[in-house]
Design a protein around this motif. Structure first.
Motif: not given
Length: 477
Positions: A113-114, A47-51, A152-154, A80-81
């Motif tokens: 974290i990216e 999963l890619h989680v965007g903040f 970057y679509p989360p 998770v990233k």
């Protein structure tokens, strides 16, 4: 141009606008689909989680929420990233994470974290919009949100700053669940009342407040904006608010109680409760901690000190021992200019011997400030919560805060026998509270400190992380 030609022209313009919008939406969806496919090549990440936090390097209470939320997710979910959307283009990842450690004592795994840097942050700056500021900033946030989604679509989207107008973009184009953490509603019934009552404030200038027609125009604008804010806010799947005050406004505006959760922000209370005071016998330090923003109302602190000097005019020896220590962070040149103006005001009020400024201090320096102080002061009207209020209480300071918002509804108890601090409204009110603390017996002040320290466990980082994970876990399922 005859009526038939005008009608044809309108149909042509309408059709062109419709097909242009349709084409734009299709292009965005295709780009997002392509970018999402590229981002999912790493099989070690499920999963890619965007903040979404354009000011992640600001060093304020909102940033503590961000880093604590990220830390809790990385602890709970191994594959998770986390992607942080930020407008701090001049700050490399190592510098941002180092500031999180220095400011909040939060250590994060940099490998998971990216950072995605956004170039459109300038369009949410208030100075870009001398008129219709809220609308301008909201449209600017949509531009920034679209930039973030395309870059970057989360899989799951978190907004931790309160940019509600980006929710439809991530919901309809990004096809991802949305969680929001609102510190302060973009518009509130309090703002509408202030405009309606023609009260001059930092968001209601004098020439508008004194003009009935401009006041009417602004009221109409605010009411339309409130409807739009309500529409976009309801797109979130999980809504977290930081206090009773914010909760009341969000429930009133968004009206989705089944999705709304009160989650107090994380405060560093465990370490602070164990601090031993290091007071200097010849000084009584009154401490304030907060970003140098206009709504924090630092000038009111200086005016309170001026009034306190008047109250203590018969006790010059006591006044000479009192010092106001103003600690805070600057986000930009506007904040730095505010600090300069406050220093000028300090000299104007002849308080330079009793006031000291410390800007952008490290966490270890902040701890020293807590240890040296005996009293805390916070002057923001309708503070949404008040992390610095809680942390001062945990450190053993007797707190004087504004009789509104979070300090009034959630934090400070003023009933005799169970008092944990003081609440005030204007400069004279603050001065009387400060004088009362100075003249209290040591036993009375120690009792207030003890009760205050005992009351802050409900605001701890551990409590925040447990409740946060409970609220957002359905999004990960």
């Amino acid at each position: 141009m005859n009526s038939e030609s005008l009608q044809n022209f309108i149909i042509f313009v309408g059709s062109f606008a419709f097909f242009a919008t349709l084409t734009f939406c299709i292009c965005v969806k295709l780009i997002v689909r392509s970018r999402r496919k590229d981002a999912r090549k790493d099989t070690n990440v499920s999963l890619h989680v965007g903040f979404f936090h354009p000011y992640c390097n600001a060093g304020g209470g909102g940033e503590r929420v961000l880093w604590c939320a990220i830390r809790s997710i990385l602890k709970r979910y191994n594959k998770v990233k986390v992607v942080v959307y930020t407008g701090d283009v001049d700050a490399p990842p190592a510098k941002i994470l180092a500031r999180a450690k220095n400011s909040f004592n939060i250590v994060l795994d940099a490998k998971r974290i990216e950072f995605v840097y956004l170039n459109y942050r300038k369009w949410v700056e208030a100075e870009k919009y001398p008129y219709f500021t809220l609308l301008g900033q909201s449209i600017g946030s949509m531009m920034m949100g679209l930039e973030a989604l395309i870059k970057y679509p989360p899989d799951i989207f978190f907004d931790t700053m309160g940019y509600a107008f980006v929710y439809p973009i991530f919901k309809y184009f990004g096809k991802c669940p949305i969680a929001s953490y609102t510190h302060y509603p973009t518009i509130s019934t309090e703002m509408l009342k202030r405009v309606q009552n023609r009260v001059v404030a930092h968001n209601n200038s004098n020439y508008v407040a004194t003009n009935p027609f401009l006041t009417w125009i602004k009221l109409v604008y605010y009411r339309i904006f409130a409807r739009l804010y309500s529409f976009v806010g309801r797109k979130a799947n999980a809504i977290m608010v930081n206090s009773s005050w914010t909760e009341n406004h969000i429930l009133n505006l968004w009206n989705v109680p089944y999705k709304t959760h009160r989650l107090y922000p994380p405060c560093e209370v465990t370490h602070l409760k164990n601090l031993q005071p290091a007071h200097l016998d010849d000084q009584i330090v009154i401490l304030t901690v907060g970003q140098f923003r206009p709504e924090k109302d630092h000038p009111l602190m200086l005016q309170s000190m001026y009034e306190l000097r008047t109250l203590l005019n018969h006790n010059e020896a006591l006044w000479s021992r009192v010092k106001l220590l103003i600690v805070g962070s600057c986000r930009n040149e506007a904040d730095e200019e505010r600090v300069k103006n406050m220093k000028d005001l300090t000299r104007h009020l002849s308080l330079e011997n009793n006031v000291e400024f410390k800007v952008n201090v490290s966490y270890s320096e902040l701890i020293q400030c807590y240890q040296s102080a005996t009293i805390g002061i916070h002057t923001m009207w309708n503070e949404h919560f008040g992390i610095s209020v809680v942390e001062c209480m945990a450190a053993g300071l007797i707190m004087v805060a504004n009789r509104s918002g979070g300090p009034l509804l959630d934090i400070i108890e003023t009933s005799e026998g169970s008092r944990t601090g003081y609440l005030a409204v204007d400069a004279m009110d603050y001065a009387h509270c400060l004088a009362a603390i100075l003249y209290n017996s040591k036993e009375d002040n120690d009792a207030i400190r003890k009760r205050a320290r005992a009351s802050v466990d409900r605001f701890s980082e551990r409590e925040f992380e447990n409740q946060f994970l409970r609220i957002v876990s359905p999004l990960f399922e």
